[in-house]
Design a protein around this motif. Structure first.
Motif, PDB file in Angstrom:
ATOM      1  N   UNK A 131       0.836  -1.201   0.000  1.00 30.23           N
ATOM      2  CA  UNK A 131       0.000   0.000   0.000  1.00 30.23           C
ATOM      3  C   UNK A 131       0.875   1.257   0.000  1.00 30.23           C
ATOM      4  N   UNK A 132       1.980   1.212   0.730  1.00 35.22           N
ATOM      5  CA  UNK A 132       2.913   2.347   0.760  1.00 35.22           C
ATOM      6  C   UNK A 132       3.550   2.574  -0.606  1.00 35.22           C
ATOM      7  N   UNK A 133       3.829   1.500  -1.332  1.00 39.63           N
ATOM      8  CA  UNK A 133       4.399   1.630  -2.682  1.00 39.63           C
ATOM      9  C   UNK A 133       3.459   2.409  -3.599  1.00 39.63           C
ATOM     10  N   UNK A 134       2.169   2.375  -3.279  1.00 35.67           N
ATOM     11  CA  UNK A 134       1.181   3.089  -4.088  1.00 35.67           C
ATOM     12  C   UNK A 134       0.887   4.478  -3.528  1.00 35.67           C
ATOM     13  N   UNK A 135       1.652   4.897  -2.522  1.00 31.24           N
ATOM     14  CA  UNK A 135       1.533   6.248  -2.014  1.00 31.24           C
ATOM     15  C   UNK A 135       0.784   6.425  -0.711  1.00 31.24           C
ATOM     16  N   UNK A 136       0.306   5.360  -0.110  1.00 31.77           N
ATOM     17  CA  UNK A 136      -0.401   5.487   1.160  1.00 31.77           C
ATOM     18  C   UNK A 136       0.616   5.746   2.269  1.00 31.77           C
ATOM     19  N   UNK A 137       0.298   6.651   3.169  1.00 32.05           N
ATOM     20  CA  UNK A 137       1.213   6.941   4.277  1.00 32.05           C
ATOM     21  C   UNK A 137       1.300   5.722   5.199  1.00 32.05           C
ATOM     22  N   UNK A 138       2.441   5.620   5.875  1.00 33.99           N
ATOM     23  CA  UNK A 138       2.731   4.415   6.656  1.00 33.99           C
ATOM     24  C   UNK A 138       1.675   4.119   7.714  1.00 33.99           C
ATOM     25  N   UNK A 139       1.313   5.097   8.516  1.00 31.50           N
ATOM     26  CA  UNK A 139       0.355   4.866   9.606  1.00 31.50           C
ATOM     27  C   UNK A 139      -0.966   4.339   9.043  1.00 31.50           C
ATOM     28  N   UNK A 140      -1.455   4.972   7.995  1.00 33.99           N
ATOM     29  CA  UNK A 140      -2.719   4.526   7.407  1.00 33.99           C
ATOM     30  C   UNK A 140      -2.571   3.143   6.774  1.00 33.99           C
ATOM     31  N   UNK A 141      -1.443   2.884   6.127  1.00 33.96           N
ATOM     32  CA  UNK A 141      -1.248   1.584   5.473  1.00 33.96           C
ATOM     33  C   UNK A 141      -1.277   0.441   6.486  1.00 33.96           C
ATOM     34  N   UNK A 142      -0.712   0.664   7.666  1.00 31.51           N
ATOM     35  CA  UNK A 142      -0.711  -0.358   8.718  1.00 31.51           C
ATOM     36  C   UNK A 142      -2.133  -0.596   9.217  1.00 31.51           C
ATOM     37  N   UNK A 143      -2.886   0.483   9.409  1.00 32.60           N
ATOM     38  CA  UNK A 143      -4.286   0.346   9.851  1.00 32.60           C
ATOM     39  C   UNK A 143      -5.130  -0.361   8.802  1.00 32.60           C
ATOM     40  N   UNK A 144      -4.981   0.032   7.553  1.00 31.48           N
ATOM     41  CA  UNK A 144      -5.761  -0.586   6.481  1.00 31.48           C
ATOM     42  C   UNK A 144      -5.392  -2.065   6.331  1.00 31.48           C
ATOM     43  N   UNK A 145      -4.106  -2.373   6.409  1.00 30.69           N
ATOM     44  CA  UNK A 145      -3.677  -3.774   6.319  1.00 30.69           C
ATOM     45  C   UNK A 145      -4.285  -4.606   7.447  1.00 30.69           C
ATOM     46  N   UNK A 146      -4.353  -4.041   8.635  1.00 28.73           N
ATOM     47  CA  UNK A 146      -4.977  -4.729   9.768  1.00 28.73           C
ATOM     48  C   UNK A 146      -6.464  -4.981   9.494  1.00 28.73           C
ATOM     49  N   UNK A 147      -7.129  -4.007   8.927  1.00 26.33           N
ATOM     50  CA  UNK A 147      -8.554  -4.165   8.613  1.00 26.33           C
ATOM     51  C   UNK A 147      -8.773  -5.178   7.489  1.00 26.33           C
ATOM     52  N   UNK A 148      -7.865  -5.223   6.527  1.00 28.50           N
ATOM     53  CA  UNK A 148      -7.961  -6.219   5.448  1.00 28.50           C
ATOM     54  C   UNK A 148      -7.860  -7.622   6.037  1.00 28.50           C
ATOM     55  N   UNK A 149      -6.897  -7.820   6.943  1.00 26.10           N
ATOM     56  CA  UNK A 149      -6.759  -9.133   7.581  1.00 26.10           C
ATOM     57  C   UNK A 149      -7.979  -9.470   8.426  1.00 26.10           C
ATOM     58  N   UNK A 150      -8.514  -8.496   9.133  1.00 30.92           N
ATOM     59  CA  UNK A 150      -9.719  -8.728   9.939  1.00 30.92           C
ATOM     60  C   UNK A 150     -10.900  -9.107   9.058  1.00 30.92           C
ATOM     61  N   UNK A 151     -11.042  -8.407   7.953  1.00 30.65           N
ATOM     62  CA  UNK A 151     -12.117  -8.722   7.001  1.00 30.65           C
ATOM     63  C   UNK A 151     -11.948 -10.139   6.457  1.00 30.65           C
ATOM     64  N   UNK A 152     -10.725 -10.476   6.089  1.00 33.82           N
ATOM     65  CA  UNK A 152     -10.451 -11.804   5.552  1.00 33.82           C
ATOM     66  C   UNK A 152     -10.740 -12.894   6.578  1.00 33.82           C
ATOM     67  N   UNK A 153     -10.258 -12.733   7.785  1.00 30.82           N
ATOM     68  CA  UNK A 153     -10.464 -13.758   8.813  1.00 30.82           C
ATOM     69  C   UNK A 153     -11.945 -13.913   9.155  1.00 30.82           C
ATOM     70  N   UNK A 154     -12.656 -12.810   9.266  1.00 31.74           N
ATOM     71  CA  UNK A 154     -14.093 -12.883   9.525  1.00 31.74           C
ATOM     72  C   UNK A 154     -14.829 -13.575   8.388  1.00 31.74           C
ATOM     73  N   UNK A 155     -14.445 -13.246   7.170  1.00 26.60           N
ATOM     74  CA  UNK A 155     -15.081 -13.873   6.003  1.00 26.60           C
ATOM     75  C   UNK A 155     -14.779 -15.371   5.965  1.00 26.60           C
ATOM     76  N   UNK A 156     -13.584 -15.758   6.382  1.00 23.45           N
ATOM     77  CA  UNK A 156     -13.253 -17.184   6.433  1.00 23.45           C
ATOM     78  C   UNK A 156     -14.138 -17.922   7.426  1.00 23.45           C
TER      79      UNK A 156
END
Length: 180
Positions: A131-156
């Motif tokens: 996400x950072x490679x695409x220009x997202x700031x580090x703090x936000x990228x870490x939060x978004x990545x955490x939410x992506x994993x949460x979404x994935x685990x819940x969906x599983x």
């Protein structure tokens, strides 16, 4: 063979319901081999299963990022592939990490909890980095990545409970909203 068998049994039966004798029998390995490679016994074997899952998922995520034109497409492709694996295995043969490893074992073993934390951190870091490679700031990228994993685990969890991949497919669609 031992790790593959143990991973499958831990997932399908749970950590507590899986015994070393069953792993030995179903993997068709000598008892001495299990204790040679895993002198810490069941906990050491579970730790290796967690590590194996970490590596497999990181490889799949890296491949998705390498083949996609952006992070949203990569994460969507990853989630869709998990859904396809679930269907192909009739919701029994694939290994969602959270069930047996993170949830069941983290309450009973500090070592396995630490191993599980490291797995989720590695996955989160990989997503955040992309996400950072695409220009997202580090703090936000870490939060978004955490939410992506949460979404994935819940969906599983819902996918396995319902024996239907629709929740994973919906999660794949909504990843774009999280990232954008």
């Amino acid at each position: 063979m031992i790790v593959d068998t143990a991973s499958r049994l831990f997932f399908t039966q749970g950590y507590h319901a899986t015994g070393l004798n069953q792993i030995i029998k179903e993997s068709d390995c000598p008892k001495g081999s299990l204790y040679y490679y895993f002198p810490e016994g069941k906990e050491g074997l579970a730790s290796e299963c967690i590590e194996h899952t970490r590596v497999v998922v990181l490889e799949k995520l890296n491949q998705c990022f390498a083949n996609a034109s952006n992070a949203v497409e990569a994460i969507q492709a990853f989630i869709q592939s998990v859904g396809e694996e679930a269907v192909e295995s009739q919701f029994e043969g694939f290994m969602p990490f959270s069930f047996w490893a993170a949830v069941e074992t983290s309450c009973i073993s500090m070592n396995l909890r630490t191993d599980s934390q490291a797995v989720f951190k590695d996955w989160q870091d990989l997503i955040a980095l992309n996400l950072q490679k695409e220009g997202m700031v580090e703090v936000k990228s870490v939060e978004v990545a955490s939410m992506v994993l949460s979404l994935l685990e819940g969906a599983l969890i819902l996918t396995l409970t319902n024996r239907n991949e629709q929740t994973l497919m919906s999660a794949s669609k909504y990843v774009a909203y999280l990232i954008n």
